[in-house]
Design an enzyme around this catalytic site. Structure first.
Site, short mmCIF file in Angstrom:
data_model
loop_
_atom_site.label_atom_id
_atom_site.label_comp_id
_atom_site.label_asym_id
_atom_site.label_seq_id
_atom_site.Cartn_x
_atom_site.Cartn_y
_atom_site.Cartn_z
N THR A 4 -9.77 9.03 7.32
CA THR A 4 -8.93 7.72 6.86
C THR A 4 -8.74 6.55 7.89
OG1 THR A 4 -6.87 8.57 7.28
CG2 THR A 4 -7.92 9.02 5.18
N GLY A 22 -9.12 3.46 9.66
CA GLY A 22 -9.56 2.03 9.41
C GLY A 22 -9.64 1.76 7.94
N THR A 23 -8.57 2.32 7.19
CA THR A 23 -8.69 2.29 5.62
C THR A 23 -7.90 0.69 5.66
OG1 THR A 23 -6.70 3.68 5.67
CG2 THR A 23 -8.75 4.44 4.79
N GLY A 24 -6.91 0.44 6.45
CA GLY A 24 -6.09 -0.83 6.34
C GLY A 24 -6.76 -1.93 6.82
N CYS A 25 -7.86 -1.76 7.76
CA CYS A 25 -8.82 -2.80 8.07
C CYS A 25 -9.81 -3.16 7.16
CB CYS A 25 -9.46 -2.58 9.47
SG CYS A 25 -8.20 -2.33 10.72
N LYS A 44 0.86 -1.02 -0.08
CA LYS A 44 -0.19 0.06 0.01
C LYS A 44 0.88 1.16 -0.04
CE LYS A 44 -2.21 -1.49 3.67
NZ LYS A 44 -3.27 -1.71 4.80
#
Length: 267
Positions: free
Chosen positions: A208, A210-213, A176
């Protein structure tokens, strides 16, 4: 979108603010038409301003939750998030070995507000135990740097770190680029057979959290529904991009995404 329901077992921590962790995972899988089940690894006290408390769940209870789901409901894919310490990483690796379902490993290390979510001593456990079990690994730049020792500051660095993670045993890596400076964000899906880039204009927003989860869970939902890897990642990438653009603006800090946008036909 695939018509298959797709069962996803999520092994991760709870976010009381609802923007990340299990709450984001459940919303994401549901919004994409899948079925979410969970094994809670920790309860966090957090909102958009940060994490102020973490209560780990006993390992036997973490495993019992996962076992209860796998033995009855079953899973077409698994997704791991916040694990906290090396002992939990080791137990989760054992759980992954009891199923043939593909695992999406999100190596969660630090919350959006800066709070550590993985003990320093556990990084080597993630490297040794989870990366080789990953059907898809989804690190951001700081996580990839911690796992490989390669500074990730440019697109070339993303490729180098991704190659190193493939060499550590991951079957695929989604490198990412949100932390890499530039007007565009580039995420690179890397496999031993080649690379696919996903590129979009950077959205200037503080919302933004929690974008990874969310991205990892969206990938898991697609895989659980039987989509090929590249199609699952493409669907997930488009879903997260729109969730960021449609963010509701909640909270005074790093606000949550709009996970339910597909249900309202906002795109």
């Amino acid at each position: 979108m695939s018509k298959a329901l797709g069962r996803v077992l999520i092994i991760a921590g709870s976010d009381s603010g609802g923007g990340a962790g299990l709450q984001a995972d459940i919303k994401t899988v549901t919004a994409l038409g899948g079925y979410a089940a969970t094994a809670v690894t920790a309860i966090t006290v957090q909102n958009t301003l940060g994490v102020t408390g973490v209560h780990p769940i006993p390992l036997d209870i973490v495993e019992a939750q996962a076992r209860a789901v796998l033995d009855d409901i079953g899973a077409d894919a698994l997704k791991t998030g916040m694990l906290g310490d090396a002992a939990t990483v080791e137990r989760v690796a054992q759980i992954l070995d009891t199923t043939s379902a593909p695992a999406v490993i999100d190596p969660v290390m630090v919350a959006k507000g800066g709070a550590p979510l993985l003990a320093e001593h556990a990084i080597s456990a993630v490297r040794d135990l989870l990366i080789p079990r990953a059907a898809l690994l989804t690190p951001n730049a700081p996580e990839a740097q911690a796992l490989t020792g390669i500074a990730v500051e440019t697109l070339d660095d993303q490729f180098r770190a991704g190659e190193a993670l493939l060499n550590l045993g991951a079957r695929a890596v989604l490198m990412k680029g949100g932390h890499v400076a530039g007007e565009t964000v580039v995420d690179i899906l890397m496999t031993p057979d080649g690379e696919t880039s996903f590129e979009g204009e950077r959205v200037e927003t503080r919302h933004t959290h929690g974008t990874g989860c969310t991205l990892a869970s969206a990938c898991a939902a697609g895989l659980a529904q039987g989509l090929p890897l590249e199609a699952a990642v493409a669907q997930a990438w488009a879903y997260v991009g729109e969730a960021i653009r449609q963010a509701p603006g909640f909270g005074a800090g790093h606000g949550p995404l709009d996970h339910a946008w597909p249900l309202r036909g906002l795109a």
